[in-house]
Write a protein that holds these residues in place. Structure first.
Motif, PDB file in Angstrom:
ATOM      1  N   TYR A 198      25.677   2.365  30.704  1.00 18.25           N
ATOM      2  CA  TYR A 198      25.456   2.441  29.219  1.00 18.25           C
ATOM      3  C   TYR A 198      25.477   1.063  28.689  1.00 18.25           C
ATOM      4  CZ  TYR A 198      27.184   7.554  28.966  1.00 18.25           C
ATOM      5  OH  TYR A 198      27.317   8.674  29.107  1.00 18.25           O
ATOM      6  N   ASP A 244      23.052   1.907  22.533  1.00 12.50           N
ATOM      7  CA  ASP A 244      22.451   3.242  22.591  1.00 12.50           C
ATOM      8  C   ASP A 244      21.549   3.528  23.906  1.00 12.50           C
ATOM      9  OD1 ASP A 244      23.954   3.875  20.325  1.00 12.50           O
ATOM     10  OD2 ASP A 244      22.411   3.070  19.115  1.00 12.50           O
ATOM     11  N   ASP A 245      21.646   2.759  24.882  1.00  9.64           N
ATOM     12  CA  ASP A 245      20.626   2.886  25.818  1.00  9.64           C
ATOM     13  C   ASP A 245      21.295   3.181  27.046  1.00  9.64           C
ATOM     14  OD1 ASP A 245      18.654   2.234  23.924  1.00  9.64           O
ATOM     15  OD2 ASP A 245      18.365   0.250  24.750  1.00  9.64           O
ATOM     16  N   SER A 247      11.373   8.340  31.580  1.00  8.80           N
ATOM     17  CA  SER A 247      10.839   7.028  31.147  1.00  8.80           C
ATOM     18  C   SER A 247       9.348   7.004  31.356  1.00  8.80           C
ATOM     19  CB  SER A 247      11.458   6.019  32.165  1.00  8.80           C
ATOM     20  OG  SER A 247      10.683   4.674  31.689  1.00  8.80           O
ATOM     21  N   ARG A 282      15.373  -0.132  30.912  1.00  8.34           N
ATOM     22  CA  ARG A 282      16.135   0.399  29.629  1.00  8.34           C
ATOM     23  C   ARG A 282      15.627   1.554  29.427  1.00  8.34           C
ATOM     24  NH1 ARG A 282      19.758  -2.084  26.278  1.00  8.34           N
ATOM     25  NH2 ARG A 282      19.792  -3.951  27.668  1.00  8.34           N
ATOM     26  N   ILE A 283      16.428   2.644  28.943  1.00  8.66           N
ATOM     27  CA  ILE A 283      15.850   4.105  28.770  1.00  8.66           C
ATOM     28  C   ILE A 283      16.640   4.396  27.459  1.00  8.66           C
ATOM     29  CG2 ILE A 283      15.689   6.402  29.316  1.00  8.66           C
ATOM     30  CD1 ILE A 283      15.241   5.627  32.135  1.00  8.66           C
ATOM     31  N   PRO A 284      16.156   4.709  26.415  1.00 11.76           N
ATOM     32  CA  PRO A 284      16.979   5.048  25.182  1.00 11.76           C
ATOM     33  C   PRO A 284      17.598   6.430  25.479  1.00 11.76           C
ATOM     34  CG  PRO A 284      14.623   5.398  24.773  1.00 11.76           C
ATOM     35  CD  PRO A 284      14.818   4.753  26.169  1.00 11.76           C
ATOM     36  N   ALA A 285      18.916   6.511  24.758  1.00 11.26           N
ATOM     37  CA  ALA A 285      19.720   7.774  25.014  1.00 11.26           C
ATOM     38  C   ALA A 285      18.877   9.232  24.664  1.00 11.26           C
ATOM     39  CB  ALA A 285      20.999   8.044  23.769  1.00 11.26           C
ATOM     40  N   ASN A 326      16.326   9.845  25.562  1.00 10.74           N
ATOM     41  CA  ASN A 326      15.520  10.376  26.747  1.00 10.74           C
ATOM     42  C   ASN A 326      16.195  10.988  27.871  1.00 10.74           C
ATOM     43  OD1 ASN A 326      13.492   9.207  25.100  1.00 10.74           O
ATOM     44  ND2 ASN A 326      12.805   7.818  26.828  1.00 10.74           N
TER      45      ASN A 326
END
Length: 391
Positions: free
Chosen positions: A151, A154-155, A195, A228-231, A233
């Motif tokens: 974590y 938010d990513d 992603s 980096r992957i936003p939540a 996703n």
């Protein structure tokens, strides 16, 4: 009661697809864009156009997303027909890993995710890849996964290496199977994240030379370095990755069986034609007992495979099918189809080990099939554990 007689509609669909594949797609097998690492993106797009024009695009996809919306038994019949050429599933946009990813997104993704990825994906605007297998970790045993996500606000930030990632080059997005590290009250565990493939932090580290050559742009090693992957996703829920793996893999094992069944049917047809025409010792070689017996064994095993696949698909349509049935079918069918392809090579003799016919490629593809989506030995181990518990 499970019926094994196709309906008139299913017979008509089979004939339509078979004619399309053999008349329009098979001639592309010698196209220079059909390379040792699979068809190029340019060829894939051209073939997609032919299937779209023929009204045979995405037979497995619900009509809501522009597909044909077939049930599983009808899919088995359609996929066998399209598998007559290694390029058939590419043309009809129902090859692995795309077909399995479409099914997973349809069943698990949020509506926003479906609009963002599934809708253009099903339309053929781009391909996908599925990042699960690792060089020294997850594969047949996903619990050995070493790719981690942590974590960060938010990513999620992902680090790790995936391997044998089919179609990674040129894919529009990937579904990443990774282990999320819990943080305070934030949950952890096996998780699937989506992603875009052009996101910073994704590197195509190495193209792999493999036995098979039927997947668009081949297989790759992919490195995630602080990706980096936003939540939003997250596919499904954090920590539920193993459950979603079965949502994807159980039916995908069967669709592999369907497609490669079509390939070995083609190999058998070529071997039969050769055995009728090639003469040795005063008569066609198919009239000699040894060759005739191999061709007869092929016919029996092909029909047995077809019935096993239809049985499993009928259970799926009734909502009664699970991963154990798919393990049994995948193992039995992959081993049988390899035997069929091997006999076809033997019947063809010297021609069978050349590229003069597609049989040589089908032999290579069916050999790889015994490993993909779980090697036979792992499936047998899982089956044995289940039956031992039931004693």
């Amino acid at each position: 009661m499970i019926a094994f007689d196709p309906t008139p509609e299913q017979d008509a669909l089979r004939a339509r697809i078979e004619t399309f594949v053999m008349d329009k797609i098979a001639p592309y097998e010698k196209d220079p864009r059909n390379t040792a690492h699979g068809p190029t993106e340019e060829l894939r797009i051209e073939l997609n156009g032919l299937a779209r024009d023929a009204g045979l695009f995405t037979p497995h996809v619900p009509e809501r997303w522009g597909g044909m919306g077939l049930d599983h038994v009808s899919m088995a019949i359609a996929f066998e027909a399209c598998g007559l050429s290694p390029l058939g599933p590419i043309a009809m946009h129902c090859a692995a890993p795309d077909e399995g990813n479409m099914n997973l997104l349809d069943k698990v993704a949020t509506e926003a995710q479906k609009e963002r990825w599934l809708k253009p994906f099903a339309a053929g605007d781009f391909r996908s890849c599925f990042s699960m297998t690792e060089p020294w970790g997850a594969g047949a045993d996903p619990s050995a996964m070493k790719t981690k996500a942590r974590y960060d606000g938010d990513d999620f930030v992902v680090n790790g290496i995936k391997w044998l990632i089919t179609g990674a080059k040129g894919a529009g997005f990937t579904i990443i199977f990774c282990d999320v590290e819990a943080d305070g009250d934030k949950p952890g565990g096996p998780t699937m994240l989506i992603s875009d493939m052009d996101a910073p932090g994704i590197e195509l580290s190495r193209e792999l030379d493999t036995l098979d050559s039927s997947f668009t742009n081949g297989h790759w090693e992919v490195t995630f370095n602080d990706l980096r992957i936003p939540a939003q996703n997250v596919l499904g829920e954090v920590g539920e990755g193993f459950r979603y793996v079965q949502v994807r893999l159980a039916p995908a094992r069967l669709t592999h069986c369907m497609r490669w069944l079509g390939g070995t049917v083609r190999a058998q047809r070529i071997a039969l034609d050769y055995a009728r025409k090639r003469e040795a010792f005063g008569k066609p070689i198919g009239r000699h007992g040894e060759i005739g017996a191999m061709l007869a064994e092929n016919e029996m095993e092909l029909q047995q495979c077809r019935l096993m696949v239809w049985w499993a698909c009928a259970l799926l349509d009734k909502g009664e099918h699970g991963r154990h049935e798919s393990s049994m079918v995948k193992t039995s069918v992959s081993e049988a189809l390899f035997r069929v392809a091997d006999r076809c090579v033997q019947v063809l003799g010297g021609m069978g080990v050349t590229g003069d016919t597609v049989v040589e490629q089908i032999f290579r593809e069916t050999r790889a099939f015994r490993i993909y989506d779980g090697p036979s030995e792992v499936h047998k181990w899982a089956i044995s554990r289940r039956i031992m518990k039931n004693g």
